[in-house]
Scaffold this motif. Structure first.
Motif, PDB file in Angstrom:
ATOM      1  N   THR A 294       0.845  -1.199   0.000  1.00 30.88           N
ATOM      2  CA  THR A 294       0.000   0.000   0.000  1.00 30.88           C
ATOM      3  C   THR A 294       0.880   1.248   0.000  1.00 30.88           C
ATOM      4  O   THR A 294       0.639   2.204  -0.741  1.00 30.88           O
ATOM      5  N   ASP A 295       1.938   1.218   0.820  1.00 28.11           N
ATOM      6  CA  ASP A 295       2.881   2.344   0.846  1.00 28.11           C
ATOM      7  C   ASP A 295       3.507   2.565  -0.526  1.00 28.11           C
ATOM      8  O   ASP A 295       3.830   3.687  -0.906  1.00 28.11           O
ATOM      9  N   GLU A 296       3.707   1.462  -1.234  1.00 28.06           N
ATOM     10  CA  GLU A 296       4.307   1.585  -2.564  1.00 28.06           C
ATOM     11  C   GLU A 296       3.302   2.037  -3.612  1.00 28.06           C
ATOM     12  O   GLU A 296       3.665   2.257  -4.767  1.00 28.06           O
ATOM     13  N   GLY A 297       2.022   2.095  -3.222  1.00 28.84           N
ATOM     14  CA  GLY A 297       1.012   2.541  -4.171  1.00 28.84           C
ATOM     15  C   GLY A 297       0.439   1.422  -5.017  1.00 28.84           C
ATOM     16  O   GLY A 297      -0.355   1.671  -5.917  1.00 28.84           O
ATOM     17  N   LEU A 298       0.807   0.170  -4.728  1.00 30.83           N
ATOM     18  CA  LEU A 298       0.338  -0.945  -5.561  1.00 30.83           C
ATOM     19  C   LEU A 298      -0.999  -1.492  -5.073  1.00 30.83           C
ATOM     20  O   LEU A 298      -1.743  -2.084  -5.843  1.00 30.83           O
TER      21      LEU A 298
ATOM     22  N   SER B 113      -4.544  -0.667  -2.433  1.00 26.39           N
ATOM     23  CA  SER B 113      -5.178   0.337  -1.593  1.00 26.39           C
ATOM     24  C   SER B 113      -6.222  -0.370  -0.752  1.00 26.39           C
ATOM     25  O   SER B 113      -6.801  -1.373  -1.168  1.00 26.39           O
TER      26      SER B 113
ATOM     27  N   LEU C  25      -2.159   0.963 -10.789  1.00 24.07           N
ATOM     28  CA  LEU C  25      -0.734   1.040 -11.098  1.00 24.07           C
ATOM     29  C   LEU C  25      -0.122  -0.346 -11.105  1.00 24.07           C
ATOM     30  O   LEU C  25      -0.057  -1.006 -10.084  1.00 24.07           O
TER      31      LEU C  25
END
Lengths: 471, 471
Positions: A70-74, A76, A88
């Motif tokens: 989640t921190d990496e944006g992959l 949510s 993404l």
């Protein structure tokens, strides 16, 4: 939103993960699944508790893995909606392609089929003073201050600069104080810094010796300085021809010209010192003069017009990447700025170790040892050449780590070198180091091989060159 | 031709010469006399036999000295005419002048009056693993091949590249093989190489974070890349503002923004990865996350659009000058060429030693040790700030070697830093690291000082900042 109820297809086998790295393993596995589309955008991941049970992991591991992604944006996650793959997709790295054949880059890397490498410029690496180096390192690590390990002066550690200034004054007559000296990552970096500062002043060309070092020529061209050839004859650089170019800087190797081995004659030195431009003096192997003390550096006579550079590449090992640059005062500040912008300064520990070796006399002892050894090697090669390649004319034997042979009559020295390499012998064709036309020749480095191997190299050369003549 | 019958005025005292260096001493003394005009052009030197007798030296020493100066072009000798000073006068080096005050060059050198240096970016140098380093060096010197010490691959030693590729994959998720990785002399060199290759493709501007590292900004400008500021807020870089610049490359510090300490938020990561330009990821202190495992590198998600760089400067010592650069494949070859043209490659021995420390686990153990120590130091500084500077707002404490305090109301942080330095405390004013306007602040590095010294620094800061408020 599609749910991923079965995670089986990801083929997650936590047993394969290193004992303490299951979180990292799970993160990598999920990231890879997102990257290759097995987990598509919008897919909902299993609840942490369910996945943990499936995989036999603690739930904390899965929570942590989801959080990292989640921190990496992959991923949510929203309360109630579960954890979802975002739009993404992580991209896999493009597969490696075979590299395109690049332009020749000197020095050449070792070659598999070559058992007798006579590339010039490589010292006897088996002579590297490993024991003395380790002793010096122990002493340095026992005494270095914390500040010695921090961000330092971009010119280098003051102790090394002081030792080097004294050494170069004693052995080469160089006029310098510790403040004038810049420690660099070898002569290659010294030339890069000089080229950068010249370019920033609008200079676009520099005179070079011909024949002269191909590697140096290529490097200057990389930095936007066109190398303009000026012929070398039996007395060294033709200063009259230099003056005729109208250029205002020249790079040369006066103590032992590369590759001809000529020492710049007294008359030429006078003429050069009367010439008004900037002289870049590459003093790459002056420690290795065999018959007598080497002629002093040009810099000793004209410190305000000579930029002097040298290194330990020919005396200790090229892999040290440790050299020095002493420039005319008016150019010093710009060069320090360029060094700072390039890498902030040289690594600290090797500087302190080399300072220790200079101060304690180990470096001087080492040079005496290798000098004696190199004379024997040079003599062995000369003996072999006289016996097996009598038609060759030998030049540049009074100093250095290499000599030059030129051959009577027309010959393609690149082709000769290619044929020698097929026979396991690597040499440099003289034409690599030429821009102007001139007689063919071969540059033979002899420092790295023992006498019997040099005799064998001469024997093979006789075979190849003899066959060449017979055709 | 005037003869020099009396050499007394040269005040030659061979007793002052080192026992084995009388020839060099005599050469230097005569060269100096020529340089300063005591021996003028045309002057005839005494016969070698006479001078030798005068000085109590063997004649061979004088013959050799005359010969060396003849080789240098300073003397000339013809049979019957004796030895004569030529028209060429050796020039003395210009006396050293005080250096002009140069532009501020970061990192700053140590300052005499400062006993509490909280400059950001300096790790605890007293923690440098000297014993482990020496053990590794011994192992390396016992096992390195001769070829390891020669001219190597400009990308660096393959053993280190292999170890590093594995380490970065495990700890940062970086997608790389050993062939993709270039060993460099620290992040400063990585940025220099990236800037050079960008310039050669016509790029003249690059987006940077604001606030962002002043040293980095200055370096990019040196290489001809104008740093264009893009604001940073509580989630990190404003990607919408980046897109509005129209630029095609950005340099940022996503894991722990310098100097604010913000971690780039998941939403911003997604936005940035959807942005089409080149991302230069300076992962300068990601090893130092205290609360949990650090977020993976951006490069892990987009290896073909991210150039990733890091170093051991914050984990071992800045004086190591040892870092790495992993670029998108399409840019790799140009960067290797630039590295080769800069210095041929990194020094060999430190690479092998670091590879040994990585392979044996010493590096990881060292990181665990310093991480624990740094948490205690951070906590001490936080405690001191709460007590002595309660008006300050503290940011960026979850990771790294520094934190940021911002101050309520208008204040000139450069002036504050100047006053603190008078009180023996060095910090960076936030405005050094800004191009855009923003609130004042101070950047405080805490890794290099023990807890009691950090408390003392906070006490002095309270005094200075309190006095500031009282005015």
């Amino acid at each position: 939103m599609r749910g991923v109820d079965q995670i089986d297809f990801l083929e997650l086998h936590p047993g394969a993960a290193p004992a303490k790295g299951v979180t990292a393993w799970l993160v990598d596995a999920l990231r890879a699944a997102i990257a290759d589309g097995r987990l598509a955008a919008g897919a909902r991941l299993p609840a942490t508790r369910a996945l943990a049970a499936d995989l036999g992991l603690s739930r904390g591991v899965v929570v942590e893995a989801y959080q990292r992604l989640t921190d990496e944006g992959l991923l949510s996650g929203r309360t109630g909606a579960g954890t979802v793959v975002t739009g993404l997709a992580a991209q896999p790295r493009e597969p490696s392609r075979p590299r395109e054949a690049s332009a020749m880059r000197l020095p050449l890397p070792p070659s598999a089929g070559v058992d007798l490498d006579l590339s010039p410029g490589v010292p006897d690496l088996s002579a590297f003073p490993r024991a003395a180096w380790l002793r010096a390192e122990r002493a340095v690590l026992a005494t270095a201050t914390n500040a010695d390990l921090g961000y330092g002066d971009p010119r280098g550690n003051p102790r090394l600069r002081t030792e080097l200034a004294g050494w170069l004054a004693r052995t080469r007559g160089v006029q310098t104080g510790a403040d004038d000296l810049i420690v660099v990552n070898g002569v290659a970096q010294a030339l890069a810094l000089l080229a950068q500062t010249a370019r920033s002043q609008g200079v676009t060309e520099v005179a070079v010796e011909d024949p002269g070092s191909r590697g140096t020529r290529d490097e200057l061209a990389h930095w936007g300085l066109q190398p303009v050839p000026v012929p070398v004859d039996g007395e060294g650089l033709r200063v009259d021809r230099l003056a005729a170019t109208g250029l205002d800087s020249v790079l040369l190797t006066p103590a032992h010209q590369f590759p001809t081995g000529v020492v710049l004659s007294p008359a030429r030195r006078r003429a050069l010192l009367a010439w008004p431009g900037l002289i870049i003096e590459d003093d790459y192997d002056a420690e290795h003069r065999y018959d007598r003390a080497p002629v002093a550096a040009l810099q000793a006579s004209a410190p305000d017009r000579v930029a002097y550079t040298g290194s330990v590449s020919k005396s200790l090992a090229p892999g040290m990447r440790l050299g020095w640059l002493i420039a005319p005062r008016a150019r010093h500040a710009d060069l320090v700025t360029a060094k700072h912008a390039s890498d902030l300064g040289n690594p600290a520990l090797p500087q302190l170790i080399f300072a220790h070796l200079l101060a304690g006399g180990d470096y001087e002892r080492h040079l005496r040892t290798v000098r004696r050894r190199q004379v024997r090697r040079r003599d062995a090669l000369l003996h072999g050449l006289r016996e097996h390649v009598p038609q060759a004319r030998v030049e540049g034997v009074a100093a250095g780590l290499h000599l030059l042979i030129t051959l009577p009559g027309p010959a393609d020295d690149t082709e000769l070198a290619r044929r020698l390499e097929q026979d396991g012998v690597r040499v440099h064709p003289l034409s690599w180091h030429r821009q102007l036309d001139g007689p063919p020749g071969l540059v033979l480095g002899y420092a790295a091989l023992p006498p019997d191997r040099l005799l064998e190299a001469a024997r093979r050369m006789g075979r190849t060159l003899g066959a060449q003549r017979a055709r």
